[in-house]
Design a protein around this motif. Structure first.
Motif, PDB file in Angstrom:
ATOM      1  N   ASP A   1       0.835  -1.206   0.000  1.00 53.85           N
ATOM      2  CA  ASP A   1       0.000   0.000   0.000  1.00 53.85           C
ATOM      3  C   ASP A   1       0.869   1.255   0.000  1.00 53.85           C
TER       4      ASP A   1
ATOM      5  N   GLY B   1      -5.557  -9.890  -3.675  1.00 53.82           N
ATOM      6  CA  GLY B   1      -4.518  -9.545  -4.647  1.00 53.82           C
ATOM      7  C   GLY B   1      -4.174 -10.686  -5.573  1.00 53.82           C
TER       8      GLY B   1
ATOM      9  N   MET C   1       4.126 -10.367  -0.383  1.00 52.02           N
ATOM     10  CA  MET C   1       4.668  -9.141   0.219  1.00 52.02           C
ATOM     11  C   MET C   1       3.751  -8.580   1.290  1.00 52.02           C
ATOM     12  N   GLY C   2       2.459  -8.528   1.007  1.00 50.19           N
ATOM     13  CA  GLY C   2       1.497  -7.853   1.877  1.00 50.19           C
ATOM     14  C   GLY C   2       1.322  -8.574   3.202  1.00 50.19           C
TER      15      GLY C   2
ATOM     16  N   ASP D   1      -9.564  -7.050   2.418  1.00 53.68           N
ATOM     17  CA  ASP D   1     -10.179  -8.382   2.393  1.00 53.68           C
ATOM     18  C   ASP D   1     -10.088  -9.133   3.706  1.00 53.68           C
TER      19      ASP D   1
ATOM     20  N   ALA E   1      -8.264  -7.859  -7.674  1.00 55.56           N
ATOM     21  CA  ALA E   1      -9.554  -7.176  -7.722  1.00 55.56           C
ATOM     22  C   ALA E   1      -9.853  -6.577  -6.358  1.00 55.56           C
TER      23      ALA E   1
HETATM   24  C1  LIG Z   1      -1.634  -4.885  -6.994  1.00 53.12           C
HETATM   25  C2  LIG Z   1      -2.265  -4.836  -5.624  1.00 53.12           C
HETATM   26  C3  LIG Z   1      -3.394  -5.591  -5.376  1.00 53.12           C
HETATM   27  C4  LIG Z   1      -3.991  -5.554  -4.121  1.00 53.12           C
HETATM   28  N1  LIG Z   1      -5.092  -6.314  -3.894  1.00 53.12           N
HETATM   29  C5  LIG Z   1      -5.680  -6.304  -2.693  1.00 53.12           C
HETATM   30  C6  LIG Z   1      -6.832  -7.089  -2.429  1.00 53.12           C
HETATM   31  O1  LIG Z   1      -7.324  -7.822  -3.274  1.00 53.12           O
HETATM   32  N2  LIG Z   1      -7.392  -7.020  -1.204  1.00 53.12           N
HETATM   33  C7  LIG Z   1      -6.878  -6.235  -0.219  1.00 53.12           C
HETATM   34  O2  LIG Z   1      -7.413  -6.225   0.871  1.00 53.12           O
HETATM   35  N3  LIG Z   1      -5.794  -5.473  -0.441  1.00 53.12           N
HETATM   36  C8  LIG Z   1      -5.186  -5.489  -1.633  1.00 53.12           C
HETATM   37  N4  LIG Z   1      -4.079  -4.704  -1.872  1.00 53.12           N
HETATM   38  C9  LIG Z   1      -3.606  -3.833  -0.815  1.00 53.12           C
HETATM   39  C10 LIG Z   1      -2.473  -4.376   0.056  1.00 53.12           C
HETATM   40  O3  LIG Z   1      -1.749  -5.375  -0.614  1.00 53.12           O
HETATM   41  C11 LIG Z   1      -2.972  -4.970   1.371  1.00 53.12           C
HETATM   42  O4  LIG Z   1      -3.705  -4.002   2.069  1.00 53.12           O
HETATM   43  C12 LIG Z   1      -1.802  -5.474   2.219  1.00 53.12           C
HETATM   44  O5  LIG Z   1      -2.304  -6.296   3.221  1.00 53.12           O
HETATM   45  C13 LIG Z   1      -1.032  -4.336   2.859  1.00 53.12           C
HETATM   46  O6  LIG Z   1       0.026  -4.892   3.608  1.00 53.12           O
HETATM   47  P1  LIG Z   1       1.503  -4.304   3.526  1.00 53.12           P
HETATM   48  O7  LIG Z   1       2.290  -4.997   4.560  1.00 53.12           O
HETATM   49  O8  LIG Z   1       2.016  -4.367   2.166  1.00 53.12           O
HETATM   50  O9  LIG Z   1       1.204  -2.786   3.919  1.00 53.12           O
HETATM   51  P2  LIG Z   1       2.172  -1.544   3.844  1.00 53.12           P
HETATM   52  O10 LIG Z   1       2.060  -0.909   2.514  1.00 53.12           O
HETATM   53  O11 LIG Z   1       3.513  -1.913   4.328  1.00 53.12           O
HETATM   54  O12 LIG Z   1       1.493  -0.628   4.904  1.00 53.12           O
HETATM   55  C14 LIG Z   1       0.158  -0.205   4.785  1.00 53.12           C
HETATM   56  C15 LIG Z   1      -0.163   0.828   5.835  1.00 53.12           C
HETATM   57  O13 LIG Z   1      -0.087   0.253   7.117  1.00 53.12           O
HETATM   58  C16 LIG Z   1       0.909   0.874   7.915  1.00 53.12           C
HETATM   59  N5  LIG Z   1       1.503  -0.217   8.667  1.00 53.12           N
HETATM   60  C17 LIG Z   1       1.919  -1.407   8.168  1.00 53.12           C
HETATM   61  N6  LIG Z   1       2.249  -2.219   9.179  1.00 53.12           N
HETATM   62  C18 LIG Z   1       2.034  -1.545  10.323  1.00 53.12           C
HETATM   63  C19 LIG Z   1       2.178  -1.842  11.694  1.00 53.12           C
HETATM   64  N7  LIG Z   1       2.592  -3.048  12.089  1.00 53.12           N
HETATM   65  N8  LIG Z   1       1.849  -0.896  12.608  1.00 53.12           N
HETATM   66  C20 LIG Z   1       1.414   0.301  12.221  1.00 53.12           C
HETATM   67  N9  LIG Z   1       1.254   0.650  10.939  1.00 53.12           N
HETATM   68  C21 LIG Z   1       1.566  -0.265  10.007  1.00 53.12           C
HETATM   69  C22 LIG Z   1       1.800   1.589   6.971  1.00 53.12           C
HETATM   70  O14 LIG Z   1       2.395   2.699   7.555  1.00 53.12           O
HETATM   71  C23 LIG Z   1       0.804   1.986   5.896  1.00 53.12           C
HETATM   72  O15 LIG Z   1       0.094   3.105   6.299  1.00 53.12           O
HETATM   73  C24 LIG Z   1      -3.460  -4.734  -3.101  1.00 53.12           C
HETATM   74  C25 LIG Z   1      -2.314  -3.982  -3.367  1.00 53.12           C
HETATM   75  C26 LIG Z   1      -1.718  -4.027  -4.617  1.00 53.12           C
HETATM   76  C27 LIG Z   1      -0.488  -3.222  -4.875  1.00 53.12           C
END
Ligand SMILES: Cc1cc2nc3c(=O)[nH]c(=O)nc-3n(C[C@H](O)[C@H](O)[C@H](O)COP(=O)(O)OP(=O)(O)OC[C@H]3O[C@@H](n4cnc5c(N)ncnc54)[C@H](O)[C@@H]3O)c2cc1C
Lengths: 765, 280
Positions: free
Chosen positions: B31, B97, B104-105, B119, B188
């Motif tokens: 994100d 995703g 990664m997420g 989700d 999606a």
């Molecule tokens: C191509 C694509 C497709 C996607 N599809 C989906 C989908 O289908 N469904 C869905 O729900 N999401 C989807 N996402 C969004 C994303 O992948 C998810 O929300 C994912 O779980 C975010 O996790 P992250 O560790 O990558 O978050 P990050 O990008 O690392 O962080 C997200 C936010 O949380 C904060 N943060 C992270 N960890 C902590 C912590 N431990 N304490 C405090 N703050 C924190 C960060 O500062 C930031 O504000 C998609 C993203 C992409 C790029």
């Protein structure tokens, strides 16, 4: 590891570019950098229609790292470009005509300096009322996109009329009327528009571009730069996808201009995805009014079509796309009475341009749904209805052209009728699960090959025996990922008896290869392949003749070519090609051959302009498509669970590349049918990136069956016809017909998003 | 150029947060990196949570399970404890995703992003998840529904970290149902989603039910009213139709580029009709 098998026609020949691409070694235009690189980029208008009052670039020039900021005043030649009508400015000088128009060009030392400078460009734009609908654009008093166009907002109109007058409609037992709307479609190639340019010490301007038409680019860029075309060299590496979106100028003129201001340093321009969306071309949206009449037994009798294609603010290839749409608007059927009309209309929407299918996709969507509506009305089987009217060799098609080329639609439809997918459809439909409905739908397709009658569809092939004894093939037509470069080696290798390791390939380059037209119009292998056969045969004859003389043989019949050498079969003597090459002069080592595609002699349209834009064609590929869909009653979601494409595009040279073309067309067509809902509101793109513009993933694509019907096309290289586009035409109508069968109702606007389908289902129940 | 820090312990993290109070923290970055590229957030420095062991993995604590915030979706999908006790979470993760995004997420990122379309959230709501928040000299535990305040808004204060998610094991529910309606089958964003936990008796009666919807309001939506309309009733089209109608009035969806509010409203109700598949 070079493959040491001599290629044969009709069997899989591994793609020469596969390994280099998988390893990341293949250099696309986007991969060109170099020392002292200068980054170039443009300021885009952001609003769809406005008068340019003033442009202040002083502040941008002050940004550290900025080398130059250029406006239309810096263009040395004409500030208009376009493939047919030159109506698109390189940099806006009077008016902004769509949100993606370019206002100023910046050269900078780094990407960050470039971005900073672009933000500092001040444009005073006086907004003008815009026009965003092709029919409204034709109304009196509509805002004009080009005030100097004598036809108002009409770029081009076309009319074809055959048979009798209005009274023929009284002879019909059933008449169907409907209006269909199809949206823009974005190409979404992996490699966005990109290029690299440099002025050589001798003054030559070298442009490496991700392009489908290097030779045409040169003649478009030259007048902009005020240069002779021969002082410009355009090099076209493999593109990372193009699909028509690189058939015409994207970065080339801007790069040429930038290079003139870069003191001999290399300049790079590479649009990001968002810029590609806003500035690149799209498939023309169409509104299509259809009236179709038939006899009780289903014999088609009369058709009346009006097509409105939104070309955006510039021609690009909008006139040609529209005439091609008109030519195919009656489908692959015999219809004695036809009135087919089309308008290509200027608006302030994104630019319409070439896209795989080139106008045929839109009209096939409409016509094939008309056929199903008619089948329902007359209570006829949809396959039989199509078979009854299918064009055969010797028939006149819907524009009155007698088909002299091979025509295998009947064979495709007959195969479809016998296929288990069709035979067992009722069992499959009844097996739908809880809250699901199933349907099976068909479409018959045809697709013209080549440029039509006036613009010469010509290729010039060149093959060389190098001093190292290798066969070097000079590709005249760009390989945009479809595999024609490998096919060129396959053709030359099969004729000259050389394995891939004994051959070299030169990619299109205006200084090294010969002009052979664009990579488009399903013509690449047909036209260039024919030329290549001529060149390869000429070189073969010369090699064998000279070897025969050298060995004092009775004649070339005693000799054969095998990988790397000539063998005298009567004595077992071998001469390596590297040895033989030294006995030939430089001119003898090279063979060239020109081929021009045949043209139709009829003149279905009275207007000479329409003929100039391509109508009519004489050789077509055909196909029958079948889609099996399951619709969710609760959400309207459509899942395609099976897909079958039976295709007549002549003989198959390489079953693998052939299948890839069919599969690729189906997938792109399924996206167009179901999810690619390109939205524009008042000239501004709402779905501006790949997060909101929904192309299919591998998960959204069913198992696809491709079955070729291999009918020999007498004029084709080894009997082939074009296969690049024909499959793109089937998915929308096949899926729409399947969804209509499943839901009992039909949508007339596309794509078939869950929301639209749920609405239709709710309405029907 | 931007500094990126990779602390290995929480202590290192607290120290960094003191020195770089303006830094943006991220776990998978799926994100954060998207927002950075789009210029929606500015960050002179980034702190990555990926290497902090305390924030990783699933711990079975008997009645409860603790999931470290930086645990990736893929790790969760493969985890036997999650598979056994929280199939509804598995169902949601498997459509989140795409494989690279799930690699990664993280669950913490999904929670803190606090998108109504996230989700993992509808399952976590019906599972009554609690979150553990930590800062340099303290920690607290609170229900997820109090942690998420609105779209993109949480109750995290400056210097605070989401350390993990607590889930209570429960044998109450024999139906774990998650459905996401998106514009395609992978990559999606949910247009509407429904998480439902049901206890269905042998005679087909709904003894217990918990429902949560995604993408139909500013946060994940729950409705006691709809749950009461189902509780104690035998699963039938009629019962579900009634509940669907109630759900359609309870939700408050918006129009956006992916779907109209009207479609979301209809489908939010319609998704309940799928529960007919659990009728006995
Ligand atoms: C191509 C694509 C497709 C996607 N599809 C989906 C989908 O289908 N469904 C869905 O729900 N999401 C989807 N996402 C969004 C994303 O992948 C998810 O929300 C994912 O779980 C975010 O996790 P992250 O560790 O990558 O978050 P990050 O990008 O690392 O962080 C997200 C936010 O949380 C904060 N943060 C992270 N960890 C902590 C912590 N431990 N304490 C405090 N703050 C924190 C960060 O500062 C930031 O504000 C998609 C993203 C992409 C790029």
């Amino acid at each position: 590891m070079p493959d040491d098998r001599i290629p044969q026609i009709g069997v899989v020949f591994p793609r020469t570019d596969a390994l280099t691409k998988v390893r990341g070694e293949e250099r696309f235009a986007a991969d060109y950098y170099g020392r002292d690189l200068v980054w170039a980029g443009v300021k885009r208008a952001g609003i769809p229609h406005a008068r340019l009052k003033s442009l202040d670039v002083d502040q941008a020039r002050q940004v550290p790292g900025v080398i130059a900021v250029l406006t239309h005043r810096d263009i040395p030649g004409e500030n208009r470009q376009g493939v047919v009508r030159k109506d698109q400015p390189v940099l806006v000088d009077d008016k902004v005509r769509h949100a993606g128009d370019a206002l100023a060009l910046v050269l900078a030392e780094s990407k960050s300096a470039l971005a900073a400078a672009l933000k500092c460009i001040m444009c005073e734009l006086e907004p003008l009322p815009g026009v965003f609908d092709p029919e409204q654009a034709l109304a009196d008093g509509a805002p004009l996109v080009h005030e100097d166009n004598p036809e108002g907002n009409i770029l081009l109109k076309a009319e074809v009329k055959t048979g009798g007058d209005e009274s023929v409609w009284d002879e019909c037992a059933a008449v169907i009327e409907a209006c269909f709307e199809t949206p823009h479609q974005e190409h979404c190639f992996l490699e966005t528009e990109s290029g690299w340019a440099k002025v050589e010490p001798d003054g030559k301007i070298v442009i490496v571009a991700s392009t489908q038409a290097p030779f045409r680019d040169r003649t478009e860029v030259a007048p902009v730069l005020g240069q002779d075309p021969t002082s410009i060299r355009v090099i076209a590496p493999y593109t990372g996808g193009a699909f028509g979106g690189k058939d015409g100028i994207t970065v080339q003129s801007l790069l040429g201009l930038a290079a003139l201001h870069a003191q001999g340093r290399p300049v790079k321009m590479w649009w990001d995805r968002e810029e590609s969306f806003v500035a690149g071309t799209k498939r023309h949206p169409a509104r299509m009014y259809y009236r179709l009449g038939a006899k009780t037994d289903g014999t088609l009798h009369a058709i009346d079509v009006r097509l409105y294609l939104d070309t955006g603010p510039y021609d690009h290839l909008g006139g040609a796309v529209m005439t091609q749409a008109v030519e195919h608007s009656g489908g692959p059927y015999r219809i004695p009475h036809a009135r087919l009309r089309g308008w290509s209309v200027y608006t302030n929407n994104p630019i319409g341009g070439a896209f795989r299918g080139f106008g045929v996709v839109q009209v096939t969507a409409a016509m094939e749904q008309m056929m199903d509506l008619l089948a329902v009305k007359l209570g006829l089987d949809p396959v039989q209805l199509r078979l009854k009217n299918a064009v055969r060799c010797g028939d006149k098609n819907c524009v009155g052209v007698t088909l002299t080329g091979s025509a295998g639609l009947e064979e495709c439809l007959e195969k479809m009728a016998r296929h288990p997918y069709w035979q067992n459809r009722q069992i499959w439909i009844q097996a739908a699960g809880s809250l699901k409905r199933r349907g099976v739908g068909l479409a018959a397709v045809m697709h013209a090959m080549g440029y039509g009658t006036v613009v010469p569809d010509v290729a010039n092939a060149q093959v060389e025996l190098t001093l190292e004894g290798k066969i070097r093939v000079y590709s005249g037509v760009v390989d945009m990922g479809q595999g024609n470069a490998a096919t060129n080696l396959q053709i030359a290798g099969s004729i000259l008896g050389q394995a891939p390791g004994q051959m070299e390939l030169v990619q299109p380059d205006t200084d090294r290869t010969l002009p052979s037209g664009s990579a488009s119009a399903s013509r690449c292998t047909y036209t260039f392949g024919n030329a290549l056969i001529g060149a390869a045969q000429a070189l073969k004859e010369r090699i064998l003749q000279r070897a025969s003389d050298l060995l004092m043989a009775a004649g070339p019949d005693e000799l054969v070519l095998v990988s790397g050498l000539v063998r005298r079969v009567t004595t077992g003597q071998d001469i390596p090609l590297a040895v033989l090459a030294k006995w030939l002069t430089d001119t003898e080592r090279i063979a060239v051959y020109r081929f021009r595609a045949p043209v139709a002699q009829e003149r279905p349209a009275k207007d000479e302009q329409v003929r100039l834009h391509g109508l009519p064609h004489c050789i077509f590929s055909y196909g029958a498509h079948l889609a099996m869909v399951e619709v969710d009653e609760l959400t309207g979601a459509v899942e395609v669970q099976g897909y079958l494409a039976i295709t007549d595009s002549g003989r198959v040279l390489n079953p693998q590349t052939y299948e890839q073309q069919i599969h690729g067309g189906i997938v792109q067509g399924l996206g167009y049918a179901l999810s690619e809902d390109f939205r524009v509101a008042d000239g501004r793109i709402q779905t501006s990136d790949l997060a909101t513009y929904i192309i299919p993933t591998a998960m959204d694509v069913p198992e696809m069956l491709s079955i070729p019907v291999e009918i020999n096309e007498p004029t084709g290289p080894f009997g082939l016809k074009g296969v690049g586009e024909v499959a793109m035409n089937g998915p929308l109508p096949a899926v729409a017909n399947a969804v209509a069968a499943a839901c009992g109702g039909r949508c007339f606007s596309f794509p078939l998003t869950s929301e639209r389908v749920l609405q239709v289902m709710t309405f029907e129940s | 150029m931007r500094e990126v820090f990779l602390p290995r312990t929480l202590d290192e993290l607290w120290d960094l947060l003191r020195r770089r109070p303006e830094a943006v923290i991220y776990a998978g970055g799926t994100d954060v990196l998207v927002k950075l590229r789009a210029g929606l957030i500015a960050a002179s420095s980034l702190i990555c949570l990926e290497r902090i062991e305390d924030l990783q993995g699933v711990r079975d604590q008997g009645d409860e399970v603790y999931i470290g915030a930086a645990t990736t979706h893929r790790t969760l999908l493969a985890d036997p404890v999650i598979q056994e006790h929280f199939p509804i979470l598995i169902q949601a993760l498997s459509v989140l995703g795409s494989p690279p995004v799930r690699n990664m997420g993280t669950i913490g990122g999904n929670v803190v992003t606090a998108s109504p379309a996230g989700d993992t959230l509808p399952p976590l709501y019906v599972l009554d998840a609690e979150v553990e928040v930590r800062w340099s000299d303290g920690a607290k535990r609170l229900p997820l529904s109090q942690f998420i305040l609105g779209p993109g808004k949480t109750s995290l204060g400056p210097g605070q970290l989401l350390a993990g998610v607590w889930l209570r094991k429960s044998a109450d529910y024999n139906v774990h149902h998650f459905e996401k309606v998106g514009q395609r089958k992978a990559l999606a964003i949910a247009v509407v989603s429904l998480a439902a936990l049901l206890k269905v008796s042998d005679s087909g009666r709904i003894d217990q039910v918990r429902l949560a919807w995604g993408s139909v309001g500013p946060t994940v939506m729950r409705s006691g009213e709809v749950e009461s309309a189902l509780e104690g009733r035998v699963i039938s089209r009629e019962t579900l139709d009634q509940a669907a109608a109630l759900a359609q009035t309870a939700v408050s969806p918006i129009d956006d580029i992916r779907a109209s509010g009207a479609y979301r409203r209809t489908v939010a109700g319609n998704l309940l009709l799928r529960l007919i598949n659990y009728a006995r």
